[in-house]
Design a protein around this motif. Structure first.
Motif, PDB file in Angstrom:
ATOM      1  N   LEU A  84      11.595  -9.013  39.131  1.00  0.00           N
ATOM      2  CA  LEU A  84      12.841  -9.200  39.876  1.00  0.00           C
ATOM      3  C   LEU A  84      13.895  -9.876  39.004  1.00  0.00           C
ATOM      4  N   VAL A  85      13.488 -10.891  38.247  1.00  0.00           N
ATOM      5  CA  VAL A  85      14.423 -11.566  37.344  1.00  0.00           C
ATOM      6  C   VAL A  85      14.909 -10.596  36.261  1.00  0.00           C
ATOM      7  N   SER A  86      13.997  -9.784  35.740  1.00  0.00           N
ATOM      8  CA  SER A  86      14.385  -8.800  34.726  1.00  0.00           C
ATOM      9  C   SER A  86      15.397  -7.804  35.287  1.00  0.00           C
ATOM     10  N   ALA A 107      23.058  -7.798  35.684  1.00  0.00           N
ATOM     11  CA  ALA A 107      24.083  -8.733  35.235  1.00  0.00           C
ATOM     12  C   ALA A 107      24.679  -8.298  33.904  1.00  0.00           C
ATOM     13  N   GLN A 108      23.822  -7.802  33.009  1.00  0.00           N
ATOM     14  CA  GLN A 108      24.313  -7.352  31.717  1.00  0.00           C
ATOM     15  C   GLN A 108      25.227  -6.141  31.871  1.00  0.00           C
ATOM     16  N   ARG A 109      24.832  -5.219  32.751  1.00  0.00           N
ATOM     17  CA  ARG A 109      25.684  -4.042  32.945  1.00  0.00           C
ATOM     18  C   ARG A 109      27.009  -4.426  33.576  1.00  0.00           C
ATOM     19  N   PHE A 110      26.958  -5.273  34.605  1.00  0.00           N
ATOM     20  CA  PHE A 110      28.197  -5.678  35.266  1.00  0.00           C
ATOM     21  C   PHE A 110      29.095  -6.447  34.301  1.00  0.00           C
ATOM     22  N   SER A 111      28.497  -7.258  33.454  1.00  0.00           N
ATOM     23  CA  SER A 111      29.280  -8.017  32.489  1.00  0.00           C
ATOM     24  C   SER A 111      29.976  -7.083  31.505  1.00  0.00           C
ATOM     25  N   SER A 112      29.270  -6.063  31.039  1.00  0.00           N
ATOM     26  CA  SER A 112      29.883  -5.113  30.102  1.00  0.00           C
ATOM     27  C   SER A 112      30.986  -4.309  30.773  1.00  0.00           C
ATOM     28  N   LEU A 113      30.817  -4.018  32.066  1.00  0.00           N
ATOM     29  CA  LEU A 113      31.848  -3.272  32.790  1.00  0.00           C
ATOM     30  C   LEU A 113      33.102  -4.111  32.998  1.00  0.00           C
ATOM     31  N   ALA A 114      32.902  -5.401  33.262  1.00  0.00           N
ATOM     32  CA  ALA A 114      34.035  -6.270  33.551  1.00  0.00           C
ATOM     33  C   ALA A 114      34.727  -6.779  32.293  1.00  0.00           C
ATOM     34  N   LEU A 130      17.068   0.031  42.756  1.00  0.00           N
ATOM     35  CA  LEU A 130      18.502  -0.027  42.480  1.00  0.00           C
ATOM     36  C   LEU A 130      18.760  -0.478  41.047  1.00  0.00           C
ATOM     37  N   ALA A 131      17.963  -1.440  40.571  1.00  0.00           N
ATOM     38  CA  ALA A 131      18.132  -1.888  39.191  1.00  0.00           C
ATOM     39  C   ALA A 131      17.839  -0.758  38.218  1.00  0.00           C
ATOM     40  N   THR A 166      20.477   2.218  34.260  1.00  0.00           N
ATOM     41  CA  THR A 166      20.524   3.350  33.333  1.00  0.00           C
ATOM     42  C   THR A 166      21.903   3.980  33.270  1.00  0.00           C
ATOM     43  N   GLY A 167      22.902   3.313  33.876  1.00  0.00           N
ATOM     44  CA  GLY A 167      24.276   3.792  33.766  1.00  0.00           C
ATOM     45  C   GLY A 167      24.688   4.788  34.827  1.00  0.00           C
ATOM     46  N   ARG A 168      23.856   5.007  35.844  1.00  0.00           N
ATOM     47  CA  ARG A 168      24.224   5.934  36.915  1.00  0.00           C
ATOM     48  C   ARG A 168      25.217   5.283  37.873  1.00  0.00           C
ATOM     49  N   ALA A 169      25.814   6.113  38.714  1.00  0.00           N
ATOM     50  CA  ALA A 169      26.753   5.630  39.721  1.00  0.00           C
ATOM     51  C   ALA A 169      26.534   6.406  41.005  1.00  0.00           C
TER      52      ALA A 169
END
Length: 776
Positions: A20-22, A28-35, A262-263, A268-271
């Motif tokens: 779950l933490v992973s 978090a890493q994906r959202f950070s890169s998007l923002a 969901l993770a 994997t970059g899907r939307a």
């Protein structure tokens, strides 16, 4: 695996917490890169999470998409939005001034760069500055517009009122999936800032607007339906298990599987788009059904055994049917990966992966939690108070097998007739609630302009065979436009005035002006006047109607039509291409554009889903034969699983024929997914039946024991699946409603088949009715 996890509960729970933490770190890493680097991080993340663009739905490799991209590179925008303004009474000078200010406001700097074509931009338009116009000048201008076959779509006057269309061509470079959603609100806000008179009404519509509305509906649905379906799961847990600790264990298991799924999908970059938006809900609902089987069985075993022994028996009892159910459901979902569209492949692949993750959590995390927290000794209770128990229903069907099968056959025959009334067809208009805001805007605009779907005809020719220039492009456009206007009949009717326009329109409009009559003949400029005009047209910015790339010339002709059904639009596109190439044998024509491209997409989606349904059904049957290891058991399963499909398809046929709805990609996706779901409870039934037959039980006694063992579980899982998918009916997106209604109805009918048809078929096919004891 379940026993190992139960023996080492803290280690198991720790491993799940680490997962779950992973998963949280990945997100978090994906959202950070998007923002990163965005002025509005929340908007950047939302844009990446909900993306209905062609690349996300179809991909970039199919030839129609590549051709569309080449068209946009040469000719600029095809994102046409008709902003229609209607007023009461005669057209006044102040009305033209209002329209002029609106056109200037729509092209003002902002997030949507646009060009506006309207009557005020015609060559013979009066000066529309601050100086007031006379009523006579306005009347003369309106009369010229009415006599201009190219401009009839832009301004119409009648005794009761007037209407004007501002065709807003938005630069695609400024549009993303979220900006499509914001396009009409932006136009509405800019128009409202002009303080129009109270009797003036305005609406905007076009294919880009509809795609933006689809995205908005998806976002609203995801934000509402996913929390709502989790609340439904919570309510069912409280209703069925009642004890907070059991509810907590079930919810913890389901939510863990949901979070990992969901993770995996987002990491994997899907939307989410109009296909994959149903994935998360399907995983939650189907995963909860697996948990119900385990915990219902555990509750019953806990009445007579200590917790560890009860857990072992419960796992041994439900593990195999859950595994078989997972295999059949995943087989139907993985059949979707044979489709061409990226969105369908993602939906099938990640839904199957999510189901595997939820089942792994069910048989790893749940046993660990049970070994630490005793669920307690609770009576199973009546699954549906006030109604007959599943065992009573099954015994009734056994005793009246002939009548049950006769009634079922009659119902299926009636529904088979209804199924023949189903018509294939997809129209994005059907995706929105009738009498809703979008539907009202479609009606308002469609009544006043020739159409809101732009069929873009890209013309090209060999410049080496004949010297080409801008004049050649205009003349070829004229020939093609005339051929399409005179030869194309849409839904049995000739095209409306102004439905076709191209570079030739500017030439025609020039000759409507009396001042230019000396340079025109038969409503067409003579060569000396046409040459500078053609060069001016070629030099204009987007939207361009003449393209010149090195030595290559091309032209564009736009045909505006009402929203067609997908297959109808494809036929229209083929007819336009035939007319264009017939008008000028040296021309190559290809119809493209955002609207026709979505027609091709939707038509191919329906076709691929039909193929996927056939593949999925065949694989499910093969898996049933493999796991049941009995031709007789497979024969027992077929009527009970054909029954829900035929009944729901037939009922949909009668309802759709009455309401005018058609079978689109959503309906076909429901059918493909349902074929893997409806066999799940049948598997539990037949595996229990085989155990009872091997133990020596026969006839009515075997049916009673089977349904006493699995009846409560299959009833509760069916109820949970029905309620879970019924959540989709809260959406204002009609496709979501259709998916929710059809899936819920099919699962309900599958329960009827399992409780009534299976016992009846067992009596007829096993040879137990006349006293001879067969070995079912």
């Amino acid at each position: 695996m379940a026993g190992l996890c139960a023996d080492h509960p803290w280690l198991t729970i720790g491993a799940h917490l680490a997962l779950l933490v992973s998963a949280a770190l990945v997100l978090a890493q994906r959202f950070s890169s998007l923002a990163e680097g965005s002025d509005d991080p929340a908007e950047a993340i939302a844009l990446a999470l909900y993306d209905n663009s062609l690349e996300r739905v179809w991909g970039t490799s199919p030839e129609p998409v590549a051709h569309y991209e080449r068209f946009r590179e040469r000719f600029g925008s095809d994102h046409l939005v008709a902003w229609v303004v209607a007023g009461q009474g005669p057209l006044e000078p102040a009305d033209l001034q209002l329209l002029q200010r609106a056109a200037e406001g729509f092209t003002a700097p902002g997030p949507h760069r646009a060009e506006v074509l309207w009557a005020g931009s015609l060559p013979y338009a009066p000066p529309l500055g601050e100086a007031p116009l006379s009523a006579e000048a306005v009347e003369a201008f309106a009369a010229r517009v009415a006599s201009d076959p190219a401009a009839g779509r832009l301004l119409a006057t009648e005794d009761a009122g007037w209407s004007a269309a501002l065709l807003v061509a938005v630069d695609p470079a400024t549009l993303n999936d979220a900006n499509l959603e914001a396009l009409v609100p932006l136009l509405r806000a800019r128009f409202a800032a002009l303080d129009p008179p109270p009797d003036v009404e305005a609406h905007g519509m076009g294919v880009p607007v509809l795609l933006g509305e689809v995205r908005a509906a998806i976002v609203r649905g995801m934000r509402t339906n996913l929390p709502l379906v989790n609340l439904v799961v919570l309510g069912l847990c409280l209703l069925v298990f009642r004890r907070p600790r059991v509810v907590g264990m079930v919810l913890g298991t389901v939510l863990q599987g949901e979070a990992l799924s969901l993770a995996l999908f987002l990491g994997t970059g899907r939307a989410f788009n109009y296909v994959s938006c149903f994935m998360a809900i399907s995983i939650v609902v189907l995963g909860f059904a697996a948990c119900i089987h385990l915990f219902v069985r555990l509750r019953e075993e806990r009445r007579v055994r200590p917790v560890r022994e009860a857990l072992d028996v419960a796992v041994d009892t439900v593990a195999r049917p859950c595994g078989v159910s997972l295999a059949t459901t995943c087989a139907a979902l993985l059949a979707l990966t044979t489709a061409e569209q990226v969105a369908i492949v993602d939906f099938g692949l990640f839904s199957a992966a999510g189901m595997v993750l939820v089942l792994l959590c069910t048989f790893s995390l749940a046993p660990a939690l049970v070994s630490l927290v005793d669920p307690g000794e609770t009576a199973p209770g009546h699954p549906l108070p006030g109604l007959p128990t599943p065992a009573q229903v099954g015994v009734f069907a056994w005793r009246h097998a002939g009548s049950v099968l006769a009634v079922a056959a009659a119902v299926m025959a009636l529904c088979a007739v209804g199924a023949t009334r189903l018509e294939l067809g997809s129209n994005i208009r059907e995706s929105f609630v009738a009498r809703g805001e979008v539907s009202r805007a479609i009606e308002f605009v469609s009544e006043r302009v020739p159409g809101i779907a732009a069929f873009e005809v890209a013309l090209s020719w060999d410049a080496d065979a004949q010297p080409a220039d801008a004049v050649d492009a205009v003349e070829r456009s004229r020939a093609v436009e005339d051929a399409v206007r005179s030869g194309l009949r849409y839904r049995g009717e000739p095209l409306r005035q102004g439905a076709v326009f191209s570079a030739a329109d500017a030439a025609r409009s020039l000759c409507v002006d009396p001042d230019h009559a000396p340079v025109c003949a038969d409503g067409w400029p003579l060569a000396p006047a046409l040459k500078p005009l053609a060069e001016e047209i070629a030099a204009r910015g987007p939207p361009r109607y003449i393209a010149h790339d090195g030595d290559a010339w091309g032209a564009r002709v736009t045909v505006l039509l009402d929203l067609p059904y997908a297959h109808e639009g494809i036929e229209v596109a083929e007819r336009i291409e035939q007319l264009a190439e017939g008008a000028d044998p040296g021309v190559r024509a290809r119809v493209t554009g955002l609207g026709p491209l979505w027609n091709e997409l939707e038509d191919s989606v329906v076709s691929d889903l039909m193929d996927s349904f056939a593949v999925g059904a065949a694989v499910v049957v093969l898996l049933l034969a493999l796991f049941l290891r009995s031709g007789r058991a497979l024969l027992l399963a077929l009527p009970a699983n054909l029954f829900p499909l035929v009944v729901v398809a037939g009922a949909a046929g009668w309802v759709f024929s009455w309401t005018g709805y058609h079978v689109n990609s959503t309906v076909m996706m429901y059918l493909t997914v349902s074929v893997g779901i409806i066999v799940d409870d049948t598997v539990f039934w037949l595996l229990a039946w085989q155990r009872e037959r091997r133990a020596g039980a026969a006839g009515e006694q075997a049916v009673r024991r089977v349904l006493e063992e699995v009846g409560g579980g299959i009833t509760l899982t069916s109820a949970s699946l029905c309620l879970g998918f019924a959540v989709l009916t809260w959406s204002d997106f009609v496709n979501s409603r259709i998916l929710g209604v059809l899936t819920s109805a099919t699962i309900l009918m599958a329960l009827v088949g399992d409780l009534l048809l299976l016992p009846a078929c067992c009596r007829v096919l096993s040879g137990l009715g006349g006293g001879a004891e067969g070995r079912g």
